[in-house]
Design an enzyme around this catalytic site. Structure first.
Site, PDB file in Angstrom:
ATOM      1  N   GLU A 285       0.825  -1.204   0.000  1.00  0.00           N
ATOM      2  CA  GLU A 285       0.000   0.000   0.000  1.00  0.00           C
ATOM      3  C   GLU A 285       0.863   1.258   0.000  1.00  0.00           C
ATOM      4  O   GLU A 285       0.432   2.310  -0.468  1.00  0.00           O
ATOM      5  CB  GLU A 285      -0.922  -0.013   1.217  1.00  0.00           C
ATOM      6  N   HIS A 306       7.414 -26.941  -0.806  1.00  0.00           N
ATOM      7  CA  HIS A 306       6.739 -28.038  -1.504  1.00  0.00           C
ATOM      8  C   HIS A 306       5.610 -27.543  -2.397  1.00  0.00           C
ATOM      9  O   HIS A 306       4.840 -28.340  -2.930  1.00  0.00           O
ATOM     10  CB  HIS A 306       6.216 -29.045  -0.478  1.00  0.00           C
ATOM     11  N   LYS A 420     -14.061   0.627  -4.376  1.00  0.00           N
ATOM     12  CA  LYS A 420     -15.176   1.017  -3.520  1.00  0.00           C
ATOM     13  C   LYS A 420     -16.250   1.749  -4.318  1.00  0.00           C
ATOM     14  O   LYS A 420     -17.452   1.496  -4.147  1.00  0.00           O
ATOM     15  CB  LYS A 420     -14.688   1.907  -2.379  1.00  0.00           C
TER      16      LYS A 420
END
Length: 444
Positions: A285, A306, A420
């Site tokens: 951010e 793995h 948003k």
């Protein structure tokens, strides 16, 4: 004590003179932080927080935590992003990723408001059934969709199960000191409140009431946490080519300029998993702007060897690794010999398992560097409160300097608003009507 930058595995990737060449830029970044006149200077409260934090509120946090530990079986922490990641990361680092199964004298702590999944919320509600519950809602405004929805549900749950009067004493609001929907509601209802400081952004807020209240409720020593951060502030705020925090910021930017666009944070302790997530928000951010920035990624080894090990060893050469080396494990386990040696592992016997884990780390670092992946080591003595406080401040300071080296404002997040607006329009929020039809057409 402290966080130590170990660059011995960078040989062949970074020359010492490259550190010298970038150092004048580090000096500029340091000056911007100290003079508080760089981009985002309104959000530099974190830089002196370990020294200048509100001592009166700190005392209230400890008192509230003592009450919650005495009268609650469950604490539900409601927040998203920096309003929950730091607290959850610290609790798991200090008390283990199985904290909710092993907690005996402290409440189970569940985090909600970090998604919009009804299945997840239903699961947490089921965990609360028949138990004494308190709620810590964390939001600067009180209107962020995910935590606001969760709080609506848990406020009703408390009022339905214990009554409105008792619910008032079980809701703790961490919010703006003077304004906003949540602050107004808290004042009207008489909930105990704590402050999200105006000059500390969410991803830098773990050492404020945002993180400290839940951390204290897990039985962690927040005095030692702050003392560690204060020691780190003294160590890593000085301008010097030997400042390990600045060397880390410089190294990651040197590698970025050489085409290493991904930083892979690795640790060999599962209890560090949420610290990895906190790191990803902090750096992602802060730096991901103007089409620039290192992509923060993370793994827990040997587990992810793995699954991701093949790509790291032989895939595209676009990354470097930063290995958090916890020198002393929180617990150890002695490996005994087996008379049958049915699994062929007697060669590992008669030693602590931590030795095996360390050799796995050392072998992996050598394999990956031989495969062309630069490795930075950040050495930490142990995951206790003091060292975690040091590590948190180390990363915060490094992130700020690294962002300035990159040429971005490390303290804003303009891109977060885009999704948003689209979500509000598609959900029919008043004021977004014009966008709704356009977006729906694009989805057809």
């Amino acid at each position: 004590m402290g966080v130590r930058f170990n660059g011995k595995h960078l040989a062949g990737f970074i020359r010492e003179e490259e550190f010298s060449a970038i150092y004048p830029q580090v000096e500029v970044a340091h000056a911007l932080l100290e003079a508080k006149n760089g981009p985002g200077n309104d959000f530099l409260g974190w830089a002196s927080l370990p020294r200048d934090y509100d001592k009166e509120e700190f005392g209230r946090i400890k008192s509230a935590a003592a009450k919650i530990m005495a009268d609650s079986d469950v604490l539900v922490v409601i927040g998203i992003g920096g309003s929950y990641l730091g607290a959850r990361a610290a609790i798991e680092a200090l008390r283990g990723c199985m904290y909710n199964c092993t907690a005996k004298t402290t409440p189970q702590i569940f985090f909600v408001g970090n998604s919009i999944s009804p299945a997840y919320l239903r699961d947490i509600l089921a965990c609360c059934e028949g138990k004494r519950v308190s709620v810590n809602v964390i939001s600067k405004s009180g209107t962020t969709t995910e935590p606001a929805l969760a709080f609506r549900i848990f406020k009703k749950y408390l009022e339905d199960t214990v009554g409105k009067e008792e619910a008032r004493g079980r809701i703790y609001a961490t919010t703006d000191k003077a304004r906003g929907t949540l602050k107004q509601l808290a004042d009207a209802e008489g909930w105990q409140t704590f402050v999200v400081p105006d000059d500390v952004g969410g991803r830098y807020s773990v050492l404020t009431a945002v993180g400290l209240l839940p951390i204290a409720c897990a039985g962690c020593d927040i005095d030692s946490l702050m003392a560690g951060a204060a020691a780190a502030m003294a160590d890593y705020s000085r301008l010097s080519p030997e400042n390990d925090c600045y060397r880390y910021a410089a190294a990651r930017n040197i590698l970025y300029r050489k085409g290493k666009s991904v930083e892979l944070m690795a640790c060999y302790e599962p209890n560090f998993t949420l610290m990895n997530e906190w790191y990803k928000q902090l750096f992602g951010e802060s730096e991901g702007k103007d089409h620039k920035g290192l992509m923060p990624a993370s793994v827990i080894f040997s587990t992810d060897l793995h699954s991701m090990g093949q790509f790291v060893q032989d895939g595209a050469r676009l990354m470097f690794e930063t290995v958090v080396d916890i020198r002393e494990p929180a617990q150890d386990l002695f490996i005994e010999k087996s008379a049958e040696n049915f699994d062929g592992l007697n060669f590992l016997a008669d030693q602590d398992m931590s030795v095996v884990n360390r050799k796995a780390m050392e072998g992996t670092i050598l394999a990956h560097t031989d495969g062309g992946v630069p490795n930075i080591l950040l050495e930490v003595d142990r995951l206790d409160e003091e060292n975690l406080g040091r590590l948190i401040y180390f990363f915060e300071r490094a992130c700020a300097v690294s962002g300035y080296l990159l040429g971005v404002n490390p303290f804003d997040q303009p891109g977060v608003e885009s999704y948003k607006k689209n979500m509000f329009a598609l959900l029919g929020k008043p004021g977004y009507e014009a966008q709704k039809a356009e977006l729906e057409a694009k989805l057809r």
